[in-house]
Design a protein around this motif. Structure first.
Motif, mmCIF file in Angstrom:
data_model
loop_
_atom_site.group_PDB
_atom_site.id
_atom_site.type_symbol
_atom_site.label_atom_id
_atom_site.label_comp_id
_atom_site.label_asym_id
_atom_site.label_seq_id
_atom_site.Cartn_x
_atom_site.Cartn_y
_atom_site.Cartn_z
ATOM 1 N N ASP A 115 0.819 -1.212 0.000
ATOM 2 C CA ASP A 115 0.000 0.000 0.000
ATOM 3 C C ASP A 115 0.855 1.265 0.000
ATOM 4 O OD1 ASP A 115 -2.302 -1.557 -0.022
ATOM 5 O OD2 ASP A 115 -2.642 -1.367 2.148
ATOM 6 N N ALA A 116 1.919 1.260 0.791
ATOM 7 C CA ALA A 116 2.813 2.422 0.844
ATOM 8 C C ALA A 116 3.480 2.652 -0.514
ATOM 9 C CB ALA A 116 3.868 2.227 1.924
ATOM 10 N N LEU A 117 3.915 1.573 -1.148
ATOM 11 C CA LEU A 117 4.553 1.680 -2.460
ATOM 12 C C LEU A 117 3.549 2.177 -3.499
ATOM 13 C CD1 LEU A 117 7.108 1.261 -4.114
ATOM 14 C CD2 LEU A 117 6.467 -1.148 -4.360
ATOM 15 N N LYS A 118 2.337 1.652 -3.455
ATOM 16 C CA LYS A 118 1.298 2.085 -4.391
ATOM 17 C C LYS A 118 0.994 3.568 -4.211
ATOM 18 C CE LYS A 118 -3.318 0.897 -6.088
ATOM 19 N NZ LYS A 118 -3.329 2.104 -6.839
ATOM 20 N N GLN A 119 0.920 4.028 -2.973
ATOM 21 C CA GLN A 119 0.664 5.448 -2.712
ATOM 22 C C GLN A 119 1.779 6.321 -3.280
ATOM 23 O OE1 GLN A 119 0.010 5.965 1.487
ATOM 24 N NE2 GLN A 119 -2.015 5.001 1.424
ATOM 25 N N LYS A 120 3.024 5.882 -3.123
ATOM 26 C CA LYS A 120 4.148 6.653 -3.672
ATOM 27 C C LYS A 120 4.071 6.719 -5.193
ATOM 28 C CE LYS A 120 7.563 6.254 -0.065
ATOM 29 N NZ LYS A 120 8.679 7.144 0.058
ATOM 30 N N LEU A 121 3.783 5.585 -5.819
ATOM 31 C CA LEU A 121 3.683 5.558 -7.277
ATOM 32 C C LEU A 121 2.518 6.415 -7.759
ATOM 33 C CD1 LEU A 121 4.483 1.805 -7.988
ATOM 34 C CD2 LEU A 121 5.901 3.785 -8.583
ATOM 35 N N ASP A 122 1.391 6.358 -7.069
ATOM 36 C CA ASP A 122 0.238 7.188 -7.440
ATOM 37 C C ASP A 122 0.568 8.672 -7.315
ATOM 38 O OD1 ASP A 122 -1.265 4.941 -8.029
ATOM 39 O OD2 ASP A 122 -2.385 4.968 -6.127
ATOM 40 N N ALA A 123 1.292 9.040 -6.260
ATOM 41 C CA ALA A 123 1.697 10.441 -6.081
ATOM 42 C C ALA A 123 2.648 10.869 -7.199
ATOM 43 C CB ALA A 123 2.348 10.638 -4.715
ATOM 44 N N MET A 124 3.563 9.972 -7.567
ATOM 45 C CA MET A 124 4.482 10.283 -8.669
ATOM 46 C C MET A 124 3.700 10.470 -9.968
ATOM 47 S SD MET A 124 7.673 7.682 -7.915
ATOM 48 C CE MET A 124 8.734 8.279 -9.234
ATOM 49 N N LYS A 125 2.719 9.609 -10.221
ATOM 50 C CA LYS A 125 1.892 9.727 -11.428
ATOM 51 C C LYS A 125 1.194 11.081 -11.482
ATOM 52 C CE LYS A 125 0.600 4.897 -12.106
ATOM 53 N NZ LYS A 125 -0.511 3.940 -12.101
ATOM 54 N N ARG A 126 0.578 11.458 -10.361
ATOM 55 C CA ARG A 126 -0.145 12.744 -10.328
ATOM 56 C C ARG A 126 0.811 13.915 -10.581
ATOM 57 N NH1 ARG A 126 -2.566 10.049 -6.134
ATOM 58 N NH2 ARG A 126 -1.348 11.143 -4.567
ATOM 59 N N ARG A 127 1.991 13.871 -9.959
ATOM 60 C CA ARG A 127 2.964 14.960 -10.137
ATOM 61 C C ARG A 127 3.416 15.062 -11.587
ATOM 62 N NH1 ARG A 127 8.069 14.780 -10.839
ATOM 63 N NH2 ARG A 127 8.361 12.697 -9.985
#
Length: 124
Positions: free
Chosen positions: A9-21
């Motif tokens: 979940d933590a890794l997915k959140q980081k990747l999702d944040a990177m995608k949005r940025r």
């Protein structure tokens, strides 16, 4: 995959944040605009166009890395080194969510790149 559900979940959140940025940054960049940068001095114009295009290409490469990391998560291999098959420690993924190689294999790849770069320039 040896990631716990909390790590996943933590890794997915980081990747999702990177995608949005990245999406937000790319939304404000149009590659066609690079041809229209004009300051008046040709060398400055060329440099600005080159810098703008380099930034765009870097963001595009980063986007592709995020997409690959997301696909690796979907396949449950996010923490498996694509070179040797060993486990990529979560601490590495936490720092670099798009990592595809363990530290040893990444180091070997970078050493090969440095040798190639040095050999290419030494033959000039």
């Amino acid at each position: 995959m040896t990631l716990t559900s909390a790590q996943y979940d933590a890794l997915k959140q980081k990747l999702d944040a990177m995608k949005r940025r990245i999406q937000e940054e790319l939304k404000h960049r149009d590659p066609a605009q690079f041809a229209h940068i004009e300051i008046g001095d040709a060398s400055i114009d060329d440099t600005l166009q080159h810098d703008a295009m380099s930034q765009y290409l870097h963001q595009h490469a980063e986007w592709e890395a995020v997409q690959r990391a997301s696909a690796r998560m979907a396949e449950n291999i996010a923490d498996v080194c694509k070179e040797c098959g060993e486990t990529i420690p979560f601490a590495r993924l936490e720092v670099e969510p798009t990592a595809e190689r363990c530290i040893r294999c990444q180091g070997e790849l970078e050493a090969d790149d440095r040798r190639l770069h040095l050999n290419t320039h030494s033959t000039m």
